[in-house]
Design a protein around this motif. Structure first.
Motif, PDB file in Angstrom:
ATOM      1  N   LEU A  66       0.828  -1.204   0.000  1.00 37.40           N
ATOM      2  CA  LEU A  66       0.000   0.000   0.000  1.00 37.40           C
ATOM      3  C   LEU A  66       0.865   1.257   0.000  1.00 37.40           C
ATOM      4  N   GLU A  67       1.908   1.259   0.802  1.00 38.95           N
ATOM      5  CA  GLU A  67       2.789   2.430   0.889  1.00 38.95           C
ATOM      6  C   GLU A  67       3.517   2.661  -0.430  1.00 38.95           C
ATOM      7  N   SER A  68       3.974   1.600  -1.044  1.00 43.70           N
ATOM      8  CA  SER A  68       4.669   1.717  -2.325  1.00 43.70           C
ATOM      9  C   SER A  68       3.724   2.172  -3.429  1.00 43.70           C
ATOM     10  N   LEU A  69       2.535   1.590  -3.476  1.00 43.70           N
ATOM     11  CA  LEU A  69       1.547   1.978  -4.481  1.00 43.70           C
ATOM     12  C   LEU A  69       1.143   3.437  -4.336  1.00 43.70           C
ATOM     13  N   ASP A  70       0.931   3.866  -3.110  1.00 43.26           N
ATOM     14  CA  ASP A  70       0.359   5.181  -2.838  1.00 43.26           C
ATOM     15  C   ASP A  70       1.383   6.310  -2.948  1.00 43.26           C
ATOM     16  N   ALA A  71       2.629   6.041  -2.543  1.00 44.57           N
ATOM     17  CA  ALA A  71       3.638   7.098  -2.457  1.00 44.57           C
ATOM     18  C   ALA A  71       4.722   7.001  -3.526  1.00 44.57           C
ATOM     19  N   GLY A  72       4.739   5.918  -4.316  1.00 46.37           N
ATOM     20  CA  GLY A  72       5.768   5.776  -5.338  1.00 46.37           C
ATOM     21  C   GLY A  72       7.113   5.362  -4.805  1.00 46.37           C
ATOM     22  N   LYS A  73       7.157   4.904  -3.555  1.00 43.09           N
ATOM     23  CA  LYS A  73       8.403   4.509  -2.914  1.00 43.09           C
ATOM     24  C   LYS A  73       8.809   3.103  -3.358  1.00 43.09           C
ATOM     25  N   PRO A  74      10.100   2.821  -3.482  1.00 43.57           N
ATOM     26  CA  PRO A  74      10.539   1.465  -3.818  1.00 43.57           C
ATOM     27  C   PRO A  74      10.047   0.447  -2.787  1.00 43.57           C
ATOM     28  N   ILE A  75       9.543  -0.672  -3.262  1.00 41.70           N
ATOM     29  CA  ILE A  75       9.029  -1.706  -2.366  1.00 41.70           C
ATOM     30  C   ILE A  75      10.119  -2.225  -1.436  1.00 41.70           C
ATOM     31  N   SER A  76      11.366  -2.194  -1.881  1.00 36.89           N
ATOM     32  CA  SER A  76      12.461  -2.631  -1.011  1.00 36.89           C
ATOM     33  C   SER A  76      12.603  -1.718   0.196  1.00 36.89           C
ATOM     34  N   ASP A  77      12.305  -0.424   0.009  1.00 39.15           N
ATOM     35  CA  ASP A  77      12.359   0.522   1.127  1.00 39.15           C
ATOM     36  C   ASP A  77      11.164   0.350   2.053  1.00 39.15           C
ATOM     37  N   THR A  78       9.974   0.215   1.493  1.00 48.44           N
ATOM     38  CA  THR A  78       8.797   0.090   2.354  1.00 48.44           C
ATOM     39  C   THR A  78       8.838  -1.205   3.160  1.00 48.44           C
ATOM     40  N   MET A  79       9.384  -2.269   2.551  1.00 52.21           N
ATOM     41  CA  MET A  79       9.478  -3.552   3.258  1.00 52.21           C
ATOM     42  C   MET A  79      10.567  -3.550   4.317  1.00 52.21           C
ATOM     43  N   ASN A  80      11.696  -2.913   4.012  1.00 47.83           N
ATOM     44  CA  ASN A  80      12.877  -3.038   4.870  1.00 47.83           C
ATOM     45  C   ASN A  80      13.134  -1.837   5.767  1.00 47.83           C
ATOM     46  N   VAL A  81      12.457  -0.732   5.486  1.00 49.91           N
ATOM     47  CA  VAL A  81      12.688   0.482   6.277  1.00 49.91           C
ATOM     48  C   VAL A  81      11.379   0.978   6.897  1.00 49.91           C
ATOM     49  N   ASP A  82      10.397   1.285   6.065  1.00 59.39           N
ATOM     50  CA  ASP A  82       9.188   1.962   6.542  1.00 59.39           C
ATOM     51  C   ASP A  82       8.349   1.087   7.477  1.00 59.39           C
ATOM     52  N   VAL A  83       8.025  -0.127   7.045  1.00 55.33           N
ATOM     53  CA  VAL A  83       7.198  -0.985   7.892  1.00 55.33           C
ATOM     54  C   VAL A  83       7.937  -1.402   9.164  1.00 55.33           C
ATOM     55  N   PRO A  84       9.172  -1.902   9.083  1.00 52.22           N
ATOM     56  CA  PRO A  84       9.874  -2.232  10.333  1.00 52.22           C
ATOM     57  C   PRO A  84      10.023  -1.026  11.259  1.00 52.22           C
ATOM     58  N   GLY A  85      10.234   0.155  10.669  1.00 42.78           N
ATOM     59  CA  GLY A  85      10.350   1.357  11.499  1.00 42.78           C
ATOM     60  C   GLY A  85       9.068   1.675  12.225  1.00 42.78           C
ATOM     61  N   ALA A  86       7.927   1.506  11.539  1.00 48.09           N
ATOM     62  CA  ALA A  86       6.633   1.759  12.182  1.00 48.09           C
ATOM     63  C   ALA A  86       6.382   0.752  13.300  1.00 48.09           C
ATOM     64  N   VAL A  87       6.717  -0.500  13.056  1.00 46.79           N
ATOM     65  CA  VAL A  87       6.560  -1.537  14.090  1.00 46.79           C
ATOM     66  C   VAL A  87       7.381  -1.184  15.319  1.00 46.79           C
ATOM     67  N   THR A  88       8.635  -0.820  15.090  1.00 44.07           N
ATOM     68  CA  THR A  88       9.527  -0.469  16.202  1.00 44.07           C
ATOM     69  C   THR A  88       8.993   0.731  16.972  1.00 44.07           C
ATOM     70  N   THR A  89       8.524   1.745  16.264  1.00 44.06           N
ATOM     71  CA  THR A  89       8.033   2.963  16.918  1.00 44.06           C
ATOM     72  C   THR A  89       6.823   2.677  17.807  1.00 44.06           C
ATOM     73  N   ILE A  90       5.840   1.953  17.274  1.00 49.28           N
ATOM     74  CA  ILE A  90       4.637   1.659  18.059  1.00 49.28           C
ATOM     75  C   ILE A  90       4.975   0.748  19.232  1.00 49.28           C
ATOM     76  N   ARG A  91       5.785  -0.279  18.989  1.00 47.68           N
ATOM     77  CA  ARG A  91       6.150  -1.199  20.072  1.00 47.68           C
ATOM     78  C   ARG A  91       6.957  -0.477  21.150  1.00 47.68           C
ATOM     79  N   TRP A  92       7.947   0.300  20.753  1.00 42.78           N
ATOM     80  CA  TRP A  92       8.805   1.006  21.714  1.00 42.78           C
ATOM     81  C   TRP A  92       7.982   1.992  22.541  1.00 42.78           C
ATOM     82  N   SER A  93       7.083   2.715  21.880  1.00 40.42           N
ATOM     83  CA  SER A  93       6.227   3.664  22.605  1.00 40.42           C
ATOM     84  C   SER A  93       5.352   2.934  23.609  1.00 40.42           C
ATOM     85  N   GLY A  94       4.818   1.786  23.192  1.00 40.32           N
ATOM     86  CA  GLY A  94       4.006   0.996  24.110  1.00 40.32           C
ATOM     87  C   GLY A  94       4.803   0.494  25.295  1.00 40.32           C
ATOM     88  N   GLU A  95       5.987  -0.006  25.022  1.00 38.39           N
ATOM     89  CA  GLU A  95       6.836  -0.530  26.103  1.00 38.39           C
ATOM     90  C   GLU A  95       7.259   0.566  27.075  1.00 38.39           C
TER      91      GLU A  95
END
Length: 502
Positions: free
Chosen positions: A109-138
């Motif tokens: 969805l992020e790659s389709l919507d923003a034109g970002k390379p799928i390699s970046d959304t898979m390896n940077v954007d999604v893992p970063g969002a997971v880390t941010t939400i988890r870290w904030s929760g912890e």
């Protein structure tokens, strides 16, 4: 791994997944996906080829009014704001887990919507969002309030209290990452949130809303309103019952939102805005490493990055040699289809941004800068807007391409002769978001890092950092900070309670 969760490995596999994707385009209010009250929709299109992805609800002031009432009622009910921190933590961590479990769909969805390379959304954007939400929760149940050092007959409590209703407006260049940066601390501290994604990249925000509900977030705590900034964003900025507005985007819009705060209820307004970041290379640096990083610093994410190192300051004695290294390093940023795992640089967001890049390239030539490479459109995919990595040398700091944020893959190389001159050029900007310094002289590194007026300074690297360090800018690059424990403070009021026990 089940066939359903198997990650596609080729362009064809990602495209096949995109064909079967059920894209949700409705707003999310009070725990339900709903149409805009007006019934209006807006097409969101893929920057890759211009095709329509989905019809998305186009919310307006009336939807903002409804969402604020829901968010306020939910906040005052205490269902989230008074929930024990350990229980809030469990829900936040579960939210992060669900994002991770749905990583393929969210990355696509992020790659389709923003034109970002799928390699970046898979390896940077999604893992970063997971880390941010988890870290904030912890962090929720590990941040303590205080007891002041009073005399024996008094007790003074200093408590962090949630602000109330937070409106978060996020940009189109990093929709998922910035959404996580806002949601993490705002939710962790007990607030209700109204999230307005950029009107041309709303899809991951809408998806996250459903996952938050699935994780156990009470209805009304998170509401997502896609819609135009001119009407919906203005309504949020002027609303008298929103306690805080957090925004990432252009300096121009940030100034307008600050005015709205003053015109309404003086809501807290935290801004992460534009940049024209200097990346400074001294003759004693590791030039090969610095050249690779200089190309990454400006061409990553198609140059649509607020911290992009768009001013490359190079010591004159090595300028010719170093520019050739940067030119060679730029060759790997050949534009390609965003859903191709081999693509390093994707599509510009739309025709308007493409025209902006073209305009600034023209200004560079007009004002006497020398084109080293690029400077033209790329025909990577029919229907999309792609631009070649572009490097200018012979730039002076008073040229337009050195002063104004381009938000595209355009690098301005400026030469300097001394440390003092490099510092003067670096600080000669209305912005102060980030800077890079390349030197093996530890004393020089410390002097420069100390004296550069920027919120993030990277020494012998670029884009360094993680969730544990704050992010934000000096000067007209904004105020407040995303990430780290410092972000939690931005979504809290400090309450002092003085008790007489004599």
């Amino acid at each position: 791994m089940s066939e359903q969760n198997k990650t596609p490995q080729t362009l064809q596999e990602w495209q096949a997944m995109a064909e079967t994707l059920q894209i949700e385009g409705r707003a999310f209010i009070n725990g339900e996906y709903v149409d805009a009250l007006s019934g209006e929709t807006r097409a969101t299109r893929s920057p890759a080829d211009g095709r329509e992805l989905a019809q998305v609800a186009s919310c307006g002031p009336e939807d903002a009014e409804l969402a604020v009432k829901v968010a306020r009622k939910t906040f005052e009910s205490g269902v989230w704001s008074h929930m024990p921190p350990m229980e809030r933590k469990k829900i936040m961590v579960r939210f992060a887990e669900l994002i991770e479990q749905n990583k393929n769909e969210i990355a696509l969805l992020e790659s389709l919507d923003a034109g970002k390379p799928i390699s970046d959304t898979m390896n940077v954007d999604v893992p970063g969002a997971v880390t941010t939400i988890r870290w904030s929760g912890e962090a929720i149940d590990k941040v303590y309030d205080e007891v002041a050092p009073t005399g024996p007959n008094e007790l003074a409590l200093i408590q962090r209290m949630p602000l109330g209703v937070v409106a978060a407006i996020v940009p189109w260049n990093f929709p998922l990452s910035t959404t996580a940066w806002k949601l993490g601390p705002a939710l962790a501290t007990g607030n209700s949130v109204i999230l307005k994604p950029a009107s041309n990249t709303p899809l991951t925000a809408i998806k996250l809303a459903g996952l938050a509900k699935e994780a156990g977030l009470p209805d009304g705590v998170l509401n997502v309103l896609p819609g135009p900034g001119s009407s919906l964003g203005k309504a949020l900025g002027l609303h008298m019952d929103i306690d805080c507005l957090t925004f990432t985007g252009s300096t121009e819009v940030g100034k307008t939102l600050t005015e709205y705060s003053g015109q309404s209820n003086l809501k807290r307004t935290f801004l992460e805005l534009g940049g024209k970041s200097p990346n400074i290379v001294f003759a004693d640096a590791d030039l090969d490493k610095a050249a690779e990083a200089a190309a990454l610093a400006v061409f990553y994410n198609q140059g649509e990055t607020c911290t992009a190192g768009t001013r490359l300051l190079v010591e004159k004695s090595i300028a010719g040699e170093f520019i050739e290294k940067v030119k060679k390093a730029s060759e790997r940023f050949k534009p390609g289809h965003p859903q191709d795992p081999n693509t390093v640089m994707g599509a510009l967001i739309d025709k308007s941004q493409f025209d902006t890049v073209e305009h600034y390239v023209g200004k560079g030539k007009e004002e006497g800068a020398q084109l080293v490479c690029g400077g033209a459109a790329s025909s990577a995919v029919e229907g999309g807007h792609y631009y070649e990595p572009t490097v200018f040398r012979g730039v002076t700091n008073d040229m337009t391409i050195a002063k104004e944020e381009i938000f595209g893959p355009v690098l301005a190389v400026i030469e300097f002769e001394s440390e003092e001159e490099a510092l003067q050029i670096a600080n000669d900007s209305i912005y102060g978001l980030a800077a890079g310094i390349w030197t093996l002289n530890i004393n020089r590194a410390h002097r420069m890092a100390r004296d550069i007026r920027a919120g993030s300074v990277w020494v012998n690297n670029y884009f360094g950092g993680d969730i544990t360090v704050p992010f934000g800018g000096f000067k007209q690059s904004g105020n407040g900070r995303d990430k780290s424990l410092h972000a939690l403070d931005k979504y809290c009021e400090l309450k002092s309670t003085w008790i007489d026990i004599s």
